[in-house]
Design a protein around this motif. Structure first.
Motif, PDB file in Angstrom:
ATOM      1  N   GLU A 175      -5.518  -1.064   4.652  1.00 42.27           N
ATOM      2  CA  GLU A 175      -6.860  -0.537   4.424  1.00 42.27           C
ATOM      3  C   GLU A 175      -7.256   0.449   5.530  1.00 42.27           C
ATOM      4  O   GLU A 175      -6.741   0.393   6.653  1.00 42.27           O
ATOM      5  CB  GLU A 175      -7.881  -1.687   4.422  1.00 42.27           C
ATOM      6  N   ASP A 176      -8.175   1.330   5.201  1.00 41.19           N
ATOM      7  CA  ASP A 176      -8.891   2.151   6.187  1.00 41.19           C
ATOM      8  C   ASP A 176      -7.963   2.924   7.129  1.00 41.19           C
ATOM      9  O   ASP A 176      -8.062   2.807   8.350  1.00 41.19           O
ATOM     10  CB  ASP A 176      -9.846   1.282   7.015  1.00 41.19           C
ATOM     11  N   ARG A 203       0.832  -1.205   0.000  1.00 38.89           N
ATOM     12  CA  ARG A 203       0.000   0.000   0.000  1.00 38.89           C
ATOM     13  C   ARG A 203       0.870   1.259   0.000  1.00 38.89           C
ATOM     14  O   ARG A 203       0.606   2.215  -0.739  1.00 38.89           O
ATOM     15  CB  ARG A 203      -0.928   0.000   1.209  1.00 38.89           C
TER      16      ARG A 203
END
Length: 369
Positions: free
Chosen positions: A293-294, A263
């Protein structure tokens, strides 16, 4: 008592037990702690035959982000789908006029940016959390404006109001598709707990860690120090995730995952000219963060960033020095690769001007919360 670990709404942050309240070198004067590091840097300058070489580590950043970078300009370089990780913000230059004169324009710009309370106010040029404050109402924003230096710029950013925070130090050699997360710092925000008898001042002084560095907290709460906290009442002592302002740092290197690295590869590629630096992020669920994520990027820095996991109180002095020497070795290696690609450093005049401006502003910013 301090609460340096716990659950933050989703998956719990790792729980760290043991170790001293603070390492014996944790709050040494800068000249004492960084003295050996400067000797190492001088050795690297000799080896690479350049004093200004680190100024080309991040070609997209003024002075590679070593000093004086403007957060608004760095944020503007993040493009494409990865920009979703950056909370909305607006940059505001503080006029010399009274607040009431500029207020309508500020309100209009906040509305146009789609912002709403709570917000975070942070100087556009700054370091180590200087001048950062939570803004939860118009009254707090007005008060911040009253004491912010005229002619300087600050950001109002949508607050990510969760306690999960981390510093992700990322390095990618020029031309490489994949980089590395070379340091992960998990940040915890200290609290004291009321007993129905003690004042906030007494609780801070009695705490095993806060009592070692009361100067980090007492001025911040000077209007509340005589207040007695009720039984079980929790008082958070710092908002900014900065070690120098009182946050607690833990070494999270063991929790780096391949998904997290991938990421940040994508994010780094989306920032023109970025190869070396640290992302400060917030998240509500540590497990989701490990999956890449998030999470929200609340700030990122270039060559002037530091591997902050060294401020884990369980880290030895030799381990801390070793990590920083390794960091600067990577900085020079990345910079040498960019030099071969034809990147030229900023002039001495430009570098010194940026450094002086940063130093002159930091001492005039509002107190960090």
């Amino acid at each position: 008592m301090l609460r340096p670990e716990g659950c933050i709404g989703g998956a719990a942050m790792p729980v760290f037990g043991g170790g001293p309240a603070a390492s014996y070198f944790e709050f040494w004067p800068s000249w004492l702690f960084y003295g050996p590091i400067w000797l190492w840097i001088i050795g690297l300058m000799i080896r690479y035959r350049s004093i200004r070489l680190p100024l080309v580590a991040n070609p997209g950043f003024p002075a590679a982000g070593l000093v004086g970078e403007e957060k608004s300009k760095l944020f503007a370089r993040l493009s494409g789908p990865q920009r979703r990780h950056l909370p909305n913000y607006v940059a505001i230059n503080r006029w010399a006029a009274p607040v009431k004169v500029q207020w309508p324009l500020i309100m209009a710009r906040i509305d146009a940016a789609g912002l709403d309370y709570p917000l975070v106010a942070k100087p556009d040029i700054g370091c180590r959390g200087a001048g950062v404050q939570p803004i939860r109402s118009s009254l707090q924003l007005w008060a911040y404006l009253e004491i912010f230096p005229a002619g300087a710029t600050f950001l109002l950013q949508q607050m990510i109001d969760v306690e999960g925070e981390a510093g992700v130090f990322y390095v990618r050699e020029p031309g490489a598709q994949k980089g590395k997360i070379v340091s992960l710092t998990l940040k915890y925000f200290p609290h004291v707990i009321g007993d129905g008898r003690s004042t906030l001042h007494e609780l801070i002084l009695a705490d095993p860690r806060a009592g070692l560095v009361p100067q980090l907290y007492l001025k911040r709460f000077e209007d509340e120090l005589d207040r007695v906290l009720t039984i079980g009442e929790s008082k958070r002592l710092v908002f900014s995730g900065s070690h120098s302002k009182g946050a607690i740092f833990r070494n999270g290197n063991a929790y780096v995952t391949e998904a997290m690295r991938a990421r940040f590869d994508a994010i780094a590629h989306a920032i023109d000219g970025f190869h070396f630096g640290r992302f400060d992020v917030r998240f509500a669920d540590f497990g989701a963060f490990q999956r890449g994520e998030d999470f929200a990027i609340i700030e990122y820095n270039g060559a002037g960033a530091e591997m902050t996991h060294i401020w884990d109180s369980r880290t030895t002095l030799l381990e801390a020095w070793g990590a920083l020497c390794g960091q600067f070795s990577l900085l020079f290696k990345v910079s040498a690769a960019n030099r071969k690609r034809g990147v030229k450093p900023d002039s001495w005049r430009s570098f010194i001007a940026q450094w002086r401006r940063e130093q002159s502003l930091v001492i005039r910013y509002p107190t960090t919360r």
